[in-house]
Design a protein around this motif. Structure first.
Motif, PDB file in Angstrom:
ATOM      1  N   SER A  40       1.064  -1.163   0.007  1.00  0.00           N
ATOM      2  CA  SER A  40       0.159   0.037  -0.136  1.00  0.00           C
ATOM      3  C   SER A  40       0.789   1.223  -0.002  1.00  0.00           C
ATOM      4  O   SER A  40       2.119   1.115   0.273  1.00  0.00           O
ATOM      5  CB  SER A  40      -0.877   0.005   1.397  1.00  0.00           C
ATOM      6  OG  SER A  40      -2.002  -0.861   1.133  1.00  0.00           O
ATOM      7  N   ALA A  41       0.445   2.357  -0.258  1.00  0.00           N
ATOM      8  CA  ALA A  41       1.015   3.600   0.087  1.00  0.00           C
ATOM      9  C   ALA A  41       1.358   3.834   1.396  1.00  0.00           C
ATOM     10  O   ALA A  41       0.764   3.281   2.368  1.00  0.00           O
ATOM     11  CB  ALA A  41      -0.212   4.869  -0.278  1.00  0.00           C
ATOM     12  N   THR A  46      -2.458   7.951   1.027  1.00  0.00           N
ATOM     13  CA  THR A  46      -3.466   8.188  -0.143  1.00  0.00           C
ATOM     14  C   THR A  46      -4.542   9.256   0.244  1.00  0.00           C
ATOM     15  O   THR A  46      -4.859  10.233  -0.512  1.00  0.00           O
ATOM     16  CB  THR A  46      -4.365   6.745  -0.103  1.00  0.00           C
ATOM     17  OG1 THR A  46      -3.356   5.838  -0.402  1.00  0.00           O
ATOM     18  CG2 THR A  46      -5.291   6.706  -0.957  1.00  0.00           C
ATOM     19  N   GLU A 121       1.338   4.460  -4.000  1.00  0.00           N
ATOM     20  CA  GLU A 121       1.792   3.092  -4.196  1.00  0.00           C
ATOM     21  C   GLU A 121       2.999   3.057  -5.129  1.00  0.00           C
ATOM     22  O   GLU A 121       3.859   2.353  -4.884  1.00  0.00           O
ATOM     23  CB  GLU A 121       0.662   2.207  -4.863  1.00  0.00           C
ATOM     24  CG  GLU A 121      -0.174   1.528  -3.913  1.00  0.00           C
ATOM     25  CD  GLU A 121      -1.277   2.558  -2.984  1.00  0.00           C
ATOM     26  OE1 GLU A 121      -1.477   3.638  -3.385  1.00  0.00           O
ATOM     27  OE2 GLU A 121      -1.743   1.837  -2.017  1.00  0.00           O
ATOM     28  N   PHE A 183      -3.453  -1.776  -5.268  1.00  0.00           N
ATOM     29  CA  PHE A 183      -4.486  -0.532  -5.624  1.00  0.00           C
ATOM     30  C   PHE A 183      -4.651  -0.032  -6.948  1.00  0.00           C
ATOM     31  O   PHE A 183      -5.542   0.407  -7.600  1.00  0.00           O
ATOM     32  CB  PHE A 183      -4.202   0.599  -4.513  1.00  0.00           C
ATOM     33  CG  PHE A 183      -5.121   1.654  -4.530  1.00  0.00           C
ATOM     34  CD1 PHE A 183      -6.665   1.824  -4.506  1.00  0.00           C
ATOM     35  CD2 PHE A 183      -4.540   2.995  -4.534  1.00  0.00           C
ATOM     36  CE1 PHE A 183      -7.156   2.873  -4.334  1.00  0.00           C
ATOM     37  CE2 PHE A 183      -5.266   4.131  -4.577  1.00  0.00           C
ATOM     38  CZ  PHE A 183      -6.687   3.968  -4.321  1.00  0.00           C
ATOM     39  N   ARG A 197     -10.717   2.105  -2.621  1.00  0.00           N
ATOM     40  CA  ARG A 197     -10.066   2.153  -1.397  1.00  0.00           C
ATOM     41  C   ARG A 197      -9.891   0.847  -0.570  1.00  0.00           C
ATOM     42  O   ARG A 197     -10.773  -0.214  -0.630  1.00  0.00           O
ATOM     43  CB  ARG A 197     -10.964   3.092  -0.441  1.00  0.00           C
ATOM     44  CG  ARG A 197     -10.975   4.574  -0.612  1.00  0.00           C
ATOM     45  CD  ARG A 197      -9.599   5.119  -1.072  1.00  0.00           C
ATOM     46  NE  ARG A 197      -8.685   4.983   0.039  1.00  0.00           N
ATOM     47  CZ  ARG A 197      -8.350   6.042   0.847  1.00  0.00           C
ATOM     48  NH1 ARG A 197      -9.148   7.069   0.859  1.00  0.00           N
ATOM     49  NH2 ARG A 197      -7.241   6.182   1.774  1.00  0.00           N
ATOM     50  N   GLY A 198      -8.841   0.666  -0.242  1.00  0.00           N
ATOM     51  CA  GLY A 198      -8.456  -0.702   0.463  1.00  0.00           C
ATOM     52  C   GLY A 198      -7.997  -1.590  -0.679  1.00  0.00           C
ATOM     53  O   GLY A 198      -7.932  -2.712  -0.239  1.00  0.00           O
ATOM     54  N   GLY A 199      -7.983  -1.307  -1.915  1.00  0.00           N
ATOM     55  CA  GLY A 199      -7.709  -2.086  -3.022  1.00  0.00           C
ATOM     56  C   GLY A 199      -6.467  -3.012  -2.811  1.00  0.00           C
ATOM     57  O   GLY A 199      -6.296  -4.048  -3.860  1.00  0.00           O
ATOM     58  N   SER A 200      -5.317  -2.607  -2.158  1.00  0.00           N
ATOM     59  CA  SER A 200      -4.139  -3.314  -2.099  1.00  0.00           C
ATOM     60  C   SER A 200      -4.415  -4.913  -1.860  1.00  0.00           C
ATOM     61  O   SER A 200      -3.807  -6.010  -2.215  1.00  0.00           O
ATOM     62  CB  SER A 200      -2.889  -2.885  -1.158  1.00  0.00           C
ATOM     63  OG  SER A 200      -2.884  -1.453  -1.584  1.00  0.00           O
ATOM     64  N   ASP A 201      -5.603  -5.236  -0.997  1.00  0.00           N
ATOM     65  CA  ASP A 201      -5.797  -6.426  -0.506  1.00  0.00           C
ATOM     66  C   ASP A 201      -6.442  -7.242  -1.823  1.00  0.00           C
ATOM     67  O   ASP A 201      -5.926  -8.424  -2.075  1.00  0.00           O
ATOM     68  CB  ASP A 201      -7.187  -6.399   0.417  1.00  0.00           C
ATOM     69  CG  ASP A 201      -6.752  -5.954   1.691  1.00  0.00           C
ATOM     70  OD1 ASP A 201      -5.885  -5.484   2.030  1.00  0.00           O
ATOM     71  OD2 ASP A 201      -7.640  -5.386   2.519  1.00  0.00           O
TER      72      ASP A 201
HETATM   73  N1  ASP Z   1      -3.767   3.145  -0.547  1.00  0.00           N
HETATM   74  C1  ASP Z   1      -5.068   2.676  -0.864  1.00  0.00           C
HETATM   75  C2  ASP Z   1      -6.109   3.277   0.181  1.00  0.00           C
HETATM   76  O1  ASP Z   1      -5.570   3.514   1.222  1.00  0.00           O
HETATM   77  C3  ASP Z   1      -5.170   1.121  -1.004  1.00  0.00           C
HETATM   78  C4  ASP Z   1      -4.751   0.481  -0.055  1.00  0.00           C
HETATM   79  O2  ASP Z   1      -4.108   0.832   1.174  1.00  0.00           O
HETATM   80  O3  ASP Z   1      -5.110  -0.712   0.161  1.00  0.00           O
HETATM   81  O4  ASP Z   1      -7.014   2.777   0.084  1.00  0.00           O
END
Ligand code: ASP
Ligand code: MG
Length: 453
Positions: A40-41, A46, A121, A183, A197-201
């Motif tokens: 992730s970042a 982000t 990222e 992400f 958002r949260g797309g790294s998962d």
């Molecule tokens: N950096 C992005 C976010 O904060 C993706 C991630 O962290 O999964 O949503």
């Protein structure tokens, strides 16, 4: 040799020390497995980039300048320690140019917002790759292709899985340390996109599915999934293993806010996901897989959503009229209101919905305009500050008496239940109580089902 995808969240790569620590974790794991890393970042970046993009478009020079210099100094400091300033510098310059472009045009499209936000990222993958003596690659470079719903782009799955395998497999087999940006990906035309958002998962589970990995580790700052929030229930325990179904049900309650679709590729390709902490590496975390819950009690976890609002839309005009529910949900959907829970009794005289407190005003306006004025409903009752409590567990399905146990535990605490919902999948029983009673209801269920061990 096993293949493991290790994904690190923002707090795990928040600064140069944390990044070096994660790199060490990857190196150790690589002694006995092939590892692909997803990052992730850096924590908070982000959000800063999103603010930066808005400030630039709005012509807010002071905020733009301040955010750019904060981002610059934070990444430059990390780059100096990790010895990759010659790569980070030009990336930061690119960000500068892009943001000046947005400022010059004075408008921000979803597409240009994605271009700006993807730098989080891109920068952190370069830092992590430097710490690992490895190679940084973007989601686009490894082959993840999305549609053009910028901001919430959806990967074109079959194509992405194929391309990722073609690109990554040979590198992984050669033992290279590849660090992939979470992400961010790109459309078929090569335009940068982000997958929510949260797309790294989600990136991590896509890579895992493509490589047919043995495990996907989602590494963050929590030890794993718990039987309850330890701030509410001090004797809450870590869950060693749960099923995909159960964790999806728990995800709705922000037990660990994963990207909502992240588990799909893993579940579909039967690849285990492990939620674990980079701050407590000896803890194996929670394994999410297909394991059956047979040797566990019916309820695995008790969760709570607070600050919700309960709207009951009522009126005799609704009875026996097909399409009323569609109108209720349609009115709310058109207003962009997300419904968290629904219930209706067979008398059909009312439909209750639960929405986040922050969406109440919007929901109310939608109901007024779409339902009351058009006489589809006669009345709407609103209760603010309520909590939804849920008992989750797949072994509830088909075992009688669980609901009785749930509600007698709550009744023993003299807590009034205002609305109830259970899906026919029987994965959870949810109910609404007033906000002040929420925590005691959670504790009562945790005790009743003996979750503290
Ligand atoms: N950096 C992005 C976010 O904060 C993706 C991630 O962290 O999964 O949503
Ligand atoms: Mg994050």
């Amino acid at each position: 040799m096993k293949t493991i995808v290790m994904k690190f969240g923002g707090t795990s790569v928040a600064d140069e020390e944390r990044i070096a620590d994660c790199a060490e974790f990857v190196r150790q794991t690589s002694e006995t497995a092939r590892v692909v890393t997803v990052v992730s970042a850096m924590g908070g970046v982000t959000d800063m980039l999103l603010e930066l993009a808005d400030a630039a478009a709005a012509g807010n020079r002071a905020v733009k300048y301040q955010l750019l210099s904060e981002l610059r100094s934070r990444h430059e400091r990390a780059a100096a320690t990790l010895k990759c300033s010659e790569t980070i510098g030009p990336l930061l310059d690119q960000l500068d140019t892009l943001v000046s472009g947005v400022a010059a045009v004075g408008e921000l499209t979803a597409r240009s917002r994605d271009a700006v936000v993807s730098f989080g990222e891109r920068l952190s993958s370069v830092l992590s790759a430097a710490a690992l003596d490895g190679r940084a690659m973007t989601g686009q470079e490894v082959g993840i292709v999305t549609d053009d719903e910028f901001g919430e782009a959806e990967p074109l799955m079959a194509l992405s899985l194929y391309q990722v395998k073609e690109t990554l497999q040979p590198l992984v087999e050669r033992g290279e340390h590849v660090v992939v940006t979470g992400f961010m990906a790109a459309t078929q035309h090569g335009v940068t996109s982000t997958i929510g958002r949260g797309g790294s998962d989600y990136t991590a589970t896509i890579l895992g599915a493509a490589l047919n990995a043995d495990e996907i580790w989602i590494c963050s700052d929590v030890d794993g999934l718990m039987t309850a929030d330890p701030r509410i229930v001090p004797e809450a325990r870590l869950l060693e293993a749960i099923s995909f179904e159960e964790s999806l049900e728990m995800g709705q309650f922000g037990a660990k806010s994963m990207h909502p679709r992240a588990l799909e590729p893993a579940a579909e390709h039967r690849i285990s996901v492990r939620i674990r902490s980079t701050f407590n590496k000896d803890c194996p975390g929670t394994l999410i897989d297909e394991a059956d819950a047979a040797d566990h009690g019916p309820v695995r976890s008790v969760l709570m959503l607070k600050d919700c609002a309960l709207l009951t839309i009522a009126g005799a005009a609704m009875v026996g009229r097909p399409g009323t529910a569609a109108k209720v949900f349609g009115a709310l959907a058109d207003a962009g209101v997300n419904i968290q829970m629904i219930s209706q009794t067979v008398s059909e005289a009312g439909i209750s919905v639960v929405v986040a407190g922050s969406q109440l005003a919007r929901a109310r306006a939608a109901v007024d305009a779409g339902l009351l004025r058009t006489k589809i409903a006669r009345r709407v009752d609103v209760e603010e500050g309520v909590s939804v409590v849920a008992a989750v567990g797949s072994a509830m399905s088909g075992s009688p008496g669980i609901a009785a146990q749930v509600f007698s535990a709550v009744a023993n605490e003299k807590i009034n239940v205002e609305s109830i919902a259970q899906g026919s999948s029987e994965l959870s029983i949810c109910f609404v109580v007033d906000g002040a009673s929420g925590p005691s209801a959670v504790r009562a269920l945790h005790r009743a089902f003996n979750l503290g061990g």
